[in-house]
Design an enzyme around this catalytic site. Structure first.
Site, mmCIF file in Angstrom:
data_model
loop_
_atom_site.group_PDB
_atom_site.id
_atom_site.type_symbol
_atom_site.label_atom_id
_atom_site.label_comp_id
_atom_site.label_asym_id
_atom_site.label_seq_id
_atom_site.Cartn_x
_atom_site.Cartn_y
_atom_site.Cartn_z
ATOM 1 N N ASP A 1 0.850 -1.198 0.000
ATOM 2 C CA ASP A 1 0.000 0.000 0.000
ATOM 3 C C ASP A 1 0.882 1.244 0.000
ATOM 4 O O ASP A 1 1.895 1.308 0.700
ATOM 5 C CB ASP A 1 -0.916 -0.011 1.225
ATOM 6 C CG ASP A 1 -2.089 0.940 1.081
ATOM 7 O OD1 ASP A 1 -3.229 0.456 0.970
ATOM 8 O OD2 ASP A 1 -1.863 2.166 1.067
ATOM 9 N N ILE A 2 0.475 2.237 -0.780
ATOM 10 C CA ILE A 2 1.268 3.470 -0.903
ATOM 11 C C ILE A 2 1.240 4.297 0.389
ATOM 12 O O ILE A 2 2.136 5.113 0.622
ATOM 13 C CB ILE A 2 0.754 4.299 -2.108
ATOM 14 C CG1 ILE A 2 1.827 5.222 -2.642
ATOM 15 C CG2 ILE A 2 -0.523 5.056 -1.778
ATOM 16 C CD1 ILE A 2 1.514 5.817 -4.002
ATOM 17 N N ASN B 1 -12.973 -3.025 2.507
ATOM 18 C CA ASN B 1 -13.985 -1.988 2.684
ATOM 19 C C ASN B 1 -14.942 -2.027 1.494
ATOM 20 O O ASN B 1 -14.500 -2.130 0.350
ATOM 21 C CB ASN B 1 -13.310 -0.617 2.785
ATOM 22 C CG ASN B 1 -12.369 -0.533 3.975
ATOM 23 O OD1 ASN B 1 -12.681 -1.014 5.057
ATOM 24 N ND2 ASN B 1 -11.202 0.071 3.771
ATOM 25 N N SER C 1 -12.144 3.530 -1.206
ATOM 26 C CA SER C 1 -11.768 4.662 -2.057
ATOM 27 C C SER C 1 -11.366 4.217 -3.454
ATOM 28 O O SER C 1 -11.339 5.031 -4.378
ATOM 29 C CB SER C 1 -10.635 5.468 -1.408
ATOM 30 O OG SER C 1 -9.497 4.657 -1.216
ATOM 31 N N HIS D 1 -10.283 -5.354 -3.274
ATOM 32 C CA HIS D 1 -8.950 -5.526 -2.695
ATOM 33 C C HIS D 1 -9.080 -5.925 -1.238
ATOM 34 O O HIS D 1 -10.000 -5.513 -0.540
ATOM 35 C CB HIS D 1 -8.087 -4.263 -2.837
ATOM 36 C CG HIS D 1 -8.740 -3.009 -2.363
ATOM 37 N ND1 HIS D 1 -9.689 -2.339 -3.106
ATOM 38 C CD2 HIS D 1 -8.575 -2.284 -1.222
ATOM 39 C CE1 HIS D 1 -10.069 -1.264 -2.448
ATOM 40 N NE2 HIS D 1 -9.430 -1.204 -1.290
ATOM 41 N N HIS E 1 -6.941 -5.689 2.166
ATOM 42 C CA HIS E 1 -5.798 -5.154 2.898
ATOM 43 C C HIS E 1 -5.263 -6.257 3.807
ATOM 44 O O HIS E 1 -6.055 -6.916 4.506
ATOM 45 C CB HIS E 1 -6.218 -3.993 3.804
ATOM 46 C CG HIS E 1 -6.779 -2.793 3.113
ATOM 47 N ND1 HIS E 1 -6.034 -1.658 2.878
ATOM 48 C CD2 HIS E 1 -8.011 -2.526 2.611
ATOM 49 C CE1 HIS E 1 -6.791 -0.753 2.289
ATOM 50 N NE2 HIS E 1 -7.998 -1.246 2.108
HETATM 51 P P1 5GP Z 1 -9.674 1.487 0.288
HETATM 52 O O1 5GP Z 1 -9.660 2.880 0.865
HETATM 53 O O2 5GP Z 1 -10.419 1.477 -1.032
HETATM 54 O O3 5GP Z 1 -10.112 0.408 1.211
HETATM 55 O O4 5GP Z 1 -8.163 1.133 -0.018
HETATM 56 C C1 5GP Z 1 -7.473 1.670 -1.099
HETATM 57 C C2 5GP Z 1 -6.011 1.635 -0.734
HETATM 58 O O5 5GP Z 1 -5.274 1.851 -1.913
HETATM 59 C C3 5GP Z 1 -5.605 2.707 0.263
HETATM 60 O O6 5GP Z 1 -5.075 2.083 1.428
HETATM 61 C C4 5GP Z 1 -4.574 3.534 -0.490
HETATM 62 O O7 5GP Z 1 -3.486 3.947 0.317
HETATM 63 C C5 5GP Z 1 -4.116 2.581 -1.593
HETATM 64 N N1 5GP Z 1 -3.690 3.253 -2.789
HETATM 65 C C6 5GP Z 1 -4.329 4.276 -3.432
HETATM 66 N N2 5GP Z 1 -3.651 4.631 -4.540
HETATM 67 C C7 5GP Z 1 -2.558 3.811 -4.600
HETATM 68 C C8 5GP Z 1 -1.471 3.703 -5.525
HETATM 69 O O8 5GP Z 1 -1.354 4.429 -6.527
HETATM 70 N N3 5GP Z 1 -0.533 2.746 -5.247
HETATM 71 C C9 5GP Z 1 -0.620 1.930 -4.159
HETATM 72 N N4 5GP Z 1 0.356 1.036 -3.980
HETATM 73 N N5 5GP Z 1 -1.635 2.009 -3.270
HETATM 74 C C10 5GP Z 1 -2.587 2.935 -3.493
#
Ligand code: 5GP
Ligand code: ZN
Length: 112
Positions: free
Chosen positions: A30-31, A85, A93, A98, A100
């Site tokens: 994760d970034i 999520n 987001s 995905h 985590h």
């Molecule tokens: P969500 O908020 O949808 O559950 O998780 C999305 C995740 O994707 C977040 O934890 C966010 O940090 C990660 N993320 C968003 N953009 C990027 C990206 O460009 N590269 C990587 N490696 N992770 C990303």
């Protein structure tokens, strides 16, 4: 899906720190890590979220959980959390399924 961030990561159009890859799934760090270990495991086929899992594609999800168990063993992770999520209110987001995988620090329950 052409305008999906994670489809672009799978295609190599956006760089990522790869953890694992096979024919079915892709894992990358994760970034914005929320724990010392924080990677995401995603299907290569575009699925929007858990809410789009059905009998037609659930084998992919089973495979992803096999991969998570394998990676956790390889990395010596004895305690970890797997989170997905679904929907904006729950914190989603990126609208490509995905999971985590978080480990390496104390975690609270229930989540905030
Ligand atoms: P969500 O908020 O949808 O559950 O998780 C999305 C995740 O994707 C977040 O934890 C966010 O940090 C990660 N993320 C968003 N953009 C990027 C990206 O460009 N590269 C990587 N490696 N992770 C990303
Ligand atoms: Zn996608």
């Amino acid at each position: 899906m052409s305008d999906c961030l994670f489809c672009k990561i799978i295609a190599g159009e956006i760089p990522s720190s790869k953890v694992y890859e096979d024919d079915v799934c892709f894992a990358f760090n994760d970034i914005a890590p929320q724990a010392p270990t924080h990677f995401l495991v995603i299907p290569k086929a575009h699925i929007g979220s858990v809410s789009e899992v059905s009998a037609d594609n659930s084998a992919v999800v089973a495979h992803i959980f096999e991969v998570i168990a394998k990676l956790a063993k390889e990395k010596g992770m004895e305690s970890y959390r797997v989170v997905s999520n679904i929907g904006e209110q729950a914190g989603q987001s990126v609208f490509h399924l995905h999971f985590h995988v978080l480990s390496g620090r104390d975690m609270t329950w229930p989540p905030g």
